[in-house]
Design a protein around this motif. Structure first.
Motif, PDB file in Angstrom:
ATOM      1  N   GLY A  75       2.634 -11.153  53.199  1.00  0.00           N
ATOM      2  CA  GLY A  75       2.342 -11.958  52.023  1.00  0.00           C
ATOM      3  C   GLY A  75       3.019 -13.309  51.943  1.00  0.00           C
ATOM      4  N   HIS A  76       3.643 -13.765  53.035  1.00  0.00           N
ATOM      5  CA  HIS A  76       4.376 -15.037  52.980  1.00  0.00           C
ATOM      6  C   HIS A  76       3.445 -16.225  52.714  1.00  0.00           C
ATOM      7  N   ILE A  77       2.279 -16.244  53.369  1.00  0.00           N
ATOM      8  CA  ILE A  77       1.364 -17.376  53.182  1.00  0.00           C
ATOM      9  C   ILE A  77       0.781 -17.353  51.769  1.00  0.00           C
ATOM     10  N   LEU A  78       0.361 -16.187  51.308  1.00  0.00           N
ATOM     11  CA  LEU A  78      -0.175 -16.082  49.957  1.00  0.00           C
ATOM     12  C   LEU A  78       0.862 -16.524  48.936  1.00  0.00           C
ATOM     13  N   ALA A  79       2.101 -16.101  49.101  1.00  0.00           N
ATOM     14  CA  ALA A  79       3.155 -16.486  48.156  1.00  0.00           C
ATOM     15  C   ALA A  79       3.319 -18.001  48.110  1.00  0.00           C
ATOM     16  N   ALA A  80       3.312 -18.639  49.269  1.00  0.00           N
ATOM     17  CA  ALA A  80       3.498 -20.097  49.312  1.00  0.00           C
ATOM     18  C   ALA A  80       2.352 -20.813  48.608  1.00  0.00           C
ATOM     19  N   ILE A  81       1.119 -20.345  48.820  1.00  0.00           N
ATOM     20  CA  ILE A  81      -0.038 -20.972  48.168  1.00  0.00           C
ATOM     21  C   ILE A  81       0.044 -20.816  46.653  1.00  0.00           C
ATOM     22  N   LEU A  82       0.417 -19.633  46.186  1.00  0.00           N
ATOM     23  CA  LEU A  82       0.488 -19.395  44.743  1.00  0.00           C
ATOM     24  C   LEU A  82       1.622 -20.190  44.103  1.00  0.00           C
ATOM     25  N   HIS A  83       2.734 -20.323  44.787  1.00  0.00           N
ATOM     26  CA  HIS A  83       3.829 -21.145  44.246  1.00  0.00           C
ATOM     27  C   HIS A  83       3.394 -22.606  44.112  1.00  0.00           C
ATOM     28  N   ALA A  84       2.613 -23.085  45.083  1.00  0.00           N
ATOM     29  CA  ALA A  84       2.163 -24.481  45.060  1.00  0.00           C
ATOM     30  C   ALA A  84       1.016 -24.707  44.081  1.00  0.00           C
ATOM     31  N   ASN A  85       0.372 -23.617  43.636  1.00  0.00           N
ATOM     32  CA  ASN A  85      -0.789 -23.719  42.742  1.00  0.00           C
ATOM     33  C   ASN A  85      -0.620 -22.701  41.618  1.00  0.00           C
ATOM     34  N   PRO A  86       0.136 -23.047  40.583  1.00  0.00           N
ATOM     35  CA  PRO A  86       0.530 -22.074  39.555  1.00  0.00           C
ATOM     36  C   PRO A  86      -0.627 -21.445  38.784  1.00  0.00           C
ATOM     37  N   GLY A  87      -1.812 -22.049  38.811  1.00  0.00           N
ATOM     38  CA  GLY A  87      -2.945 -21.478  38.094  1.00  0.00           C
ATOM     39  C   GLY A  87      -3.750 -20.477  38.890  1.00  0.00           C
ATOM     40  N   MET A  88      -3.443 -20.318  40.153  1.00  0.00           N
ATOM     41  CA  MET A  88      -4.212 -19.417  41.007  1.00  0.00           C
ATOM     42  C   MET A  88      -3.697 -17.984  40.934  1.00  0.00           C
ATOM     43  N   ARG A  89      -4.574 -17.055  41.292  1.00  0.00           N
ATOM     44  CA  ARG A  89      -4.218 -15.656  41.450  1.00  0.00           C
ATOM     45  C   ARG A  89      -4.527 -15.230  42.886  1.00  0.00           C
ATOM     46  N   GLY A  90      -3.918 -14.135  43.325  1.00  0.00           N
ATOM     47  CA  GLY A  90      -4.116 -13.705  44.702  1.00  0.00           C
ATOM     48  C   GLY A  90      -4.351 -12.215  44.838  1.00  0.00           C
ATOM     49  N   THR A 109       7.375  -8.122  49.040  1.00  0.00           N
ATOM     50  CA  THR A 109       7.524  -9.567  49.224  1.00  0.00           C
ATOM     51  C   THR A 109       7.040 -10.324  47.998  1.00  0.00           C
ATOM     52  N   LEU A 110       5.862  -9.988  47.508  1.00  0.00           N
ATOM     53  CA  LEU A 110       5.280 -10.705  46.376  1.00  0.00           C
ATOM     54  C   LEU A 110       6.084 -10.466  45.101  1.00  0.00           C
ATOM     55  N   ALA A 111       6.625  -9.253  44.946  1.00  0.00           N
ATOM     56  CA  ALA A 111       7.484  -8.985  43.789  1.00  0.00           C
ATOM     57  C   ALA A 111       8.776  -9.785  43.885  1.00  0.00           C
ATOM     58  N   ASP A 112       9.375  -9.819  45.071  1.00  0.00           N
ATOM     59  CA  ASP A 112      10.611 -10.586  45.258  1.00  0.00           C
ATOM     60  C   ASP A 112      10.398 -12.073  44.991  1.00  0.00           C
ATOM     61  N   GLU A 113       9.167 -12.556  45.234  1.00  0.00           N
ATOM     62  CA  GLU A 113       8.822 -13.955  44.991  1.00  0.00           C
ATOM     63  C   GLU A 113       8.448 -14.221  43.533  1.00  0.00           C
ATOM     64  N   GLY A 114       8.520 -13.190  42.693  1.00  0.00           N
ATOM     65  CA  GLY A 114       8.183 -13.345  41.285  1.00  0.00           C
ATOM     66  C   GLY A 114       6.700 -13.477  41.027  1.00  0.00           C
ATOM     67  N   LEU A 115       5.880 -12.893  41.910  1.00  0.00           N
ATOM     68  CA  LEU A 115       4.428 -13.077  41.826  1.00  0.00           C
ATOM     69  C   LEU A 115       3.674 -11.777  41.549  1.00  0.00           C
ATOM     70  N   ALA A 116       4.388 -10.721  41.172  1.00  0.00           N
ATOM     71  CA  ALA A 116       3.732  -9.429  40.970  1.00  0.00           C
ATOM     72  C   ALA A 116       2.645  -9.503  39.900  1.00  0.00           C
ATOM     73  N   ASP A 117       2.858 -10.315  38.872  1.00  0.00           N
ATOM     74  CA  ASP A 117       1.879 -10.385  37.783  1.00  0.00           C
ATOM     75  C   ASP A 117       0.678 -11.265  38.117  1.00  0.00           C
ATOM     76  N   ARG A 118       0.732 -11.976  39.229  1.00  0.00           N
ATOM     77  CA  ARG A 118      -0.388 -12.839  39.627  1.00  0.00           C
ATOM     78  C   ARG A 118      -1.084 -12.328  40.872  1.00  0.00           C
ATOM     79  N   THR A 119      -0.714 -11.153  41.338  1.00  0.00           N
ATOM     80  CA  THR A 119      -1.254 -10.656  42.607  1.00  0.00           C
ATOM     81  C   THR A 119      -1.653  -9.191  42.495  1.00  0.00           C
ATOM     82  N   GLU A 120      -2.540  -8.814  43.388  1.00  0.00           N
ATOM     83  CA  GLU A 120      -2.926  -7.420  43.576  1.00  0.00           C
ATOM     84  C   GLU A 120      -2.879  -7.139  45.072  1.00  0.00           C
ATOM     85  N   VAL A 121      -2.356  -5.966  45.431  1.00  0.00           N
ATOM     86  CA  VAL A 121      -2.261  -5.577  46.837  1.00  0.00           C
ATOM     87  C   VAL A 121      -3.153  -4.363  47.054  1.00  0.00           C
ATOM     88  N   VAL A 122      -4.048  -4.463  48.049  1.00  0.00           N
ATOM     89  CA  VAL A 122      -5.058  -3.434  48.290  1.00  0.00           C
ATOM     90  C   VAL A 122      -4.953  -2.940  49.730  1.00  0.00           C
TER      91      VAL A 122
END
Length: 334
Positions: free
Chosen positions: A178-193, A208-221
């Motif tokens: 999830g490193h690339i997804l995290a970087a994109i979401l940090h750079a684009n605060p309105g996006m979801r992943g 990884t996404l939880a540690d990046e503070g992105l758990a509420d903007r992401t879904e893992v499948v």
């Protein structure tokens, strides 16, 4: 004639230099020398090496300027060698170690056999790369470190040179940790992943996404991109995926994405695009690894990607240079 001979002899020397560099990376010599020069005996003790053998490797490393003499039987780290430290931005230690991993080393050495037979000698011995990694946890961890390091070199170009829609949902297909997804979401605060990957991978991605503070903007499948990907995304990212597969499988993957995306959606393919010229290019080096390690895996030219996309019902609309030899290919439905 002499010039050609010198060039070939230089190539023969490269394998010895790489083996010495690999030894430096495996033993962590740069980390040990980070705080200052050490004698060969102390350095050998610290990294668990045989001192007389290490002395010979250090002599070669000094010849290629990764270390330098610092008194009788002592060596210091050079600026060039510092990129082999584990703790510096842009470290290449994991990349060097991955190329020297037992299976990779075997694959490159057996390239003549692969070319004769038309099938990867690595696959015949070890199975598909991901099967090999699943059986060898240490190699799998090393591969993850290598991919994360490689991703870091691409992320700046990806987040600054491509205009992501401000409120889009991005589906990261086989997104790894999830490193690339995290970087994109940090750079684009309105996006979801949404990240999809195999069962044994997604738990690490969620962390990884939880540690990046992105758990509420992401879904893992958990899933397999050959059987389907999450539907309804605005953007579908395939980062270093298609080059692992032959044309038939690559088209299958792309068709699955096309069938799942919104009609106005986009496919984003992060790969090296081969030039049409005969000049040296990083992609040509990568292509030798693809040939050695995968049955059918290949780096491709712009025209070859356009053909794959067309077969999948997609049209290549742009190719963005990202730096570090990588490109972002954009495609939309016909």
């Amino acid at each position: 004639m002499q010039h050609s001979t010198d060039l070939l002899m230089g190539s023969l020397s490269d394998i010895s230099r790489f083996a010495a560099t690999l030894t430096m990376a495996e033993l962590g010599l740069a980390d040990q020398l980070a705080d200052g020069p050490l004698g060969t005996g102390e350095l050998a003790e610290r990294c668990g090496a045989h001192a007389p053998s290490l002395r010979r490797v250090l002599r070669e490393l000094a010849a290629i300027c990764l270390v330098t003499g610092a008194g009788p039987d002592a060596y210091a780290l050079t600026d060039k060698g510092a990129v082999l430290r584990s703790d510096v931005p842009g470290s290449v230690r994991s990349s060097i170690r991955m190329l020297g991993e037992e299976g990779f080393w075997y694959a490159m050495g057996m390239l003549p056999t692969t070319v004769r037979d038309g099938g990867s000698a690595f696959v015949k011995r070890h199975g598909h790369l991901y099967e090999h990694l699943s059986r060898n946890p240490a190699s799998s961890t090393l591969f993850d470190e290598y991919m994360a390091g490689r991703a870091r070199t691409l992320i700046e170009g990806l987040t600054t040179r491509y205009a992501f829609p401000p409120e889009a949902t991005l589906v990261d297909v086989a997104g790894g940790k999830g490193h690339i997804l995290a970087a994109i979401l940090h750079a684009n605060p309105g996006m979801r992943g949404v990240l999809i990957d195999l069962e044994h991978v997604v738990e690490r991605a969620a962390r990884t996404l939880a540690d990046e503070g992105l758990a509420d903007r992401t879904e893992v499948v958990a899933g397999d991109f050959f059987t389907g990907v999450p539907a309804g995304g605005d953007l579908y990212l395939l980062a270093s995926i298609l080059h692992n597969w032959d044309d038939g499988d690559a088209v299958r993957i792309l068709r699955g994405v096309r069938d799942s995306m919104k009609p106005e959606g986009r496919v984003l393919i992060l790969e090296v695009v081969l030039p049409d010229s005969e000049e040296p290019h990083l992609g040509k080096d990568f292509d030798m690894r693809m040939l050695a390690i995968f049955d059918g895996g290949a780096e491709r030219s712009r025209e070859e990607y356009a053909t794959l996309l067309d077969r999948a019902g997609l049209t290549l609309t742009d190719v963005v240079e990202l730096g570090s030899g990588a490109n972002l290919i954009e495609a939309r439905q016909h």
